[in-house]
Design a protein around this motif. Structure first.
Motif, PDB file in Angstrom:
ATOM      1  N   ARG A  53      17.129   6.428  -8.771  1.00 27.24           N
ATOM      2  CA  ARG A  53      16.606   5.598  -7.681  1.00 27.24           C
ATOM      3  C   ARG A  53      16.914   4.125  -7.918  1.00 27.24           C
ATOM      4  N   ALA A  54      18.017   3.841  -8.551  1.00 29.17           N
ATOM      5  CA  ALA A  54      18.352   2.455  -8.862  1.00 29.17           C
ATOM      6  C   ALA A  54      18.449   1.603  -7.602  1.00 29.17           C
ATOM      7  N   GLY A  55      18.957   2.183  -6.515  1.00 30.90           N
ATOM      8  CA  GLY A  55      19.036   1.454  -5.256  1.00 30.90           C
ATOM      9  C   GLY A  55      20.131   0.408  -5.210  1.00 30.90           C
ATOM     10  N   ILE A  56      20.989   0.364  -6.222  1.00 32.05           N
ATOM     11  CA  ILE A  56      22.034  -0.650  -6.274  1.00 32.05           C
ATOM     12  C   ILE A  56      23.213  -0.221  -5.409  1.00 32.05           C
ATOM     13  N   ARG A  57      23.675  -1.133  -4.561  1.00 32.60           N
ATOM     14  CA  ARG A  57      24.817  -0.845  -3.693  1.00 32.60           C
ATOM     15  C   ARG A  57      26.093  -1.514  -4.212  1.00 32.60           C
ATOM     16  N   THR A  58      25.969  -2.718  -4.714  1.00 32.65           N
ATOM     17  CA  THR A  58      27.161  -3.429  -5.180  1.00 32.65           C
ATOM     18  C   THR A  58      26.845  -4.195  -6.464  1.00 32.65           C
ATOM     19  N   ILE A  59      27.851  -4.326  -7.303  1.00 31.31           N
ATOM     20  CA  ILE A  59      27.804  -5.199  -8.475  1.00 31.31           C
ATOM     21  C   ILE A  59      29.151  -5.897  -8.569  1.00 31.31           C
ATOM     22  N   ASN A  60      29.103  -7.202  -8.716  1.00 33.15           N
ATOM     23  CA  ASN A  60      30.308  -7.988  -8.941  1.00 33.15           C
ATOM     24  C   ASN A  60      30.047  -8.918 -10.117  1.00 33.15           C
ATOM     25  N   GLY A  87      20.330  -1.746  -1.352  1.00 33.75           N
ATOM     26  CA  GLY A  87      20.552  -1.360   0.035  1.00 33.75           C
ATOM     27  C   GLY A  87      19.745  -2.197   1.013  1.00 33.75           C
ATOM     28  N   GLU A  88      18.653  -2.808   0.534  1.00 32.65           N
ATOM     29  CA  GLU A  88      17.826  -3.659   1.400  1.00 32.65           C
ATOM     30  C   GLU A  88      18.323  -5.100   1.429  1.00 32.65           C
ATOM     31  N   GLY A  89      19.448  -5.366   0.762  1.00 29.40           N
ATOM     32  CA  GLY A  89      20.010  -6.703   0.769  1.00 29.40           C
ATOM     33  C   GLY A  89      19.445  -7.626  -0.286  1.00 29.40           C
ATOM     34  N   GLN A  90      18.519  -7.135  -1.097  1.00 29.31           N
ATOM     35  CA  GLN A  90      17.958  -7.961  -2.156  1.00 29.31           C
ATOM     36  C   GLN A  90      18.965  -8.113  -3.289  1.00 29.31           C
ATOM     37  N   GLY A  91      18.949  -9.289  -3.918  1.00 29.36           N
ATOM     38  CA  GLY A  91      19.924  -9.566  -4.966  1.00 29.36           C
ATOM     39  C   GLY A  91      19.281  -9.953  -6.278  1.00 29.36           C
ATOM     40  N   THR A  92      19.976  -9.641  -7.375  1.00 37.48           N
ATOM     41  CA  THR A  92      19.575 -10.027  -8.721  1.00 37.48           C
ATOM     42  C   THR A  92      20.821 -10.480  -9.463  1.00 37.48           C
ATOM     43  N   SER A  93      20.693 -11.536 -10.248  1.00 35.01           N
ATOM     44  CA  SER A  93      21.830 -12.006 -11.030  1.00 35.01           C
ATOM     45  C   SER A  93      21.476 -12.027 -12.512  1.00 35.01           C
ATOM     46  N   LEU A  94      22.476 -11.842 -13.330  1.00 34.23           N
ATOM     47  CA  LEU A  94      22.325 -11.899 -14.778  1.00 34.23           C
ATOM     48  C   LEU A  94      23.404 -12.799 -15.352  1.00 34.23           C
ATOM     49  N   ASP A  95      23.000 -13.717 -16.211  1.00 37.23           N
ATOM     50  CA  ASP A  95      23.941 -14.576 -16.939  1.00 37.23           C
ATOM     51  C   ASP A  95      23.601 -14.453 -18.422  1.00 37.23           C
TER      52      ASP A  95
END
Length: 285
Positions: A53-60, A87-95
């Protein structure tokens, strides 16, 4: 080129894993450290698979790995930046950034790392590990808090581990077990690991080495390698890795395309830039 560090930074993204304990180090030969070629490699990152259930659609993202040699030491500088969307358009970033400095003799290992999630949630690790009597390792941690820890003598540092993997591959071994200390979060524990080594691939056989022709990559053997990392403190009966690193590993220590499995999603890294660095001098006393 072995890169387990970011698995700990990603804990802040609420990734859940089933863990395992109790993998002991096994003896294996190690290739000479001067076999490893100093270089900078750049990989473009993208999503391969999102599980459960990760729900992740894209990773760049992008991963930059620099392996340098200075005064008989291996200096690894690592940076990984990723942007994720659900899928809900929410974003998370990691640096995530780290620098480690390992003696060729594996007698000392300095480390520091910094991870920032969505620009605000920062985690820092800073410390040093040294071998003392009977090879036992003493870790002195400065961040995230001052404390010390002891690790068994058979524990390996990252470059030492890489040299043993290549040594095992050259002798025809299919597996290598080792506890590895890389200085990643929380900074005072090692991770049991199991490396699976596939049959060697002949030089120049569709290895995508056009970026490394000046390094003679088309003339080198390579092995498909998969390294599973576990949690030594876990009491769970299910022996599921919390992170798996996979790549074609060339005999000079450079990795081709990567596959990074974080448990509930998998990222691939496509090699887009490869540059040789000066070898540096090492004058042993």
């Amino acid at each position: 080129m072995i890169m387990p560090l970011p698995r700990r930074a990603l804990r802040a993204l609420t990734i859940s894993f089933a863990l395992v304990a109790g993998t002991a180090a096994l003896a294996s030969p190690a290739v000479p450290v001067d076999r490893l070629v100093p270089h900078i490699a750049v990989y473009d990152l993208s999503l391969v698979e999102a599980r459960d259930r990760a729900g992740i659609r894209t990773i760049n993202g992008r991963l930059v790995y620099e392996f340098a040699r200075r005064d008989c030491r291996a200096v690894l500088t690592y940076r990984q930046v990723m942007s994720m969307r659900t899928g809900e358009g929410q974003g998370t970033s990691l640096d995530f950034r780290s620098v480690t400095d390992e003696a060729d003799t594996a007698q000392s290992f300095d480390f520091e790392a910094n991870s920032v999630v969505s620009g605000t949630d920062a985690t820092e690790v800073d410390g040093v590990a040294k071998r003392g009597n009977r090879g036992l390792i003493k870790v002195e941690l400065q961040k995230p808090e001052q404390k010390s820890a002891d690790l068994p003598a058979e524990t390996m540092f990252p470059t030492e581990h890489l040299r043993h993997i290549l040594g095992a591959a050259e002798t025809g071994a299919f597996t290598l077990q080792a506890d590895v200390f890389d200085g990643g979060e929380p900074g005072d524990t090692s991770s049991p690991s199991v490396t699976f080594i596939g049959p060697p691939k002949a030089p120049g056989s569709a290895g995508g080495v056009s970026l490394g022709l000046e390094l003679g990559m088309d003339k080198l053997r390579r092995w498909p390698v998969s390294i599973s990392y576990f949690d030594a403190a876990s009491t769970e009966s299910e022996q599921t890795p919390k992170f798996i690193f996979a790549a074609d590993l060339y005999e000079n220590g450079i990795a081709g395309a990567l596959r990074l499995d974080y448990g509930n999603f998998v990222v691939e890294g496509r090699l887009v830039s490869l540059k040789a660095l000066p070898a540096g001098e090492c004058k042993q006393p």
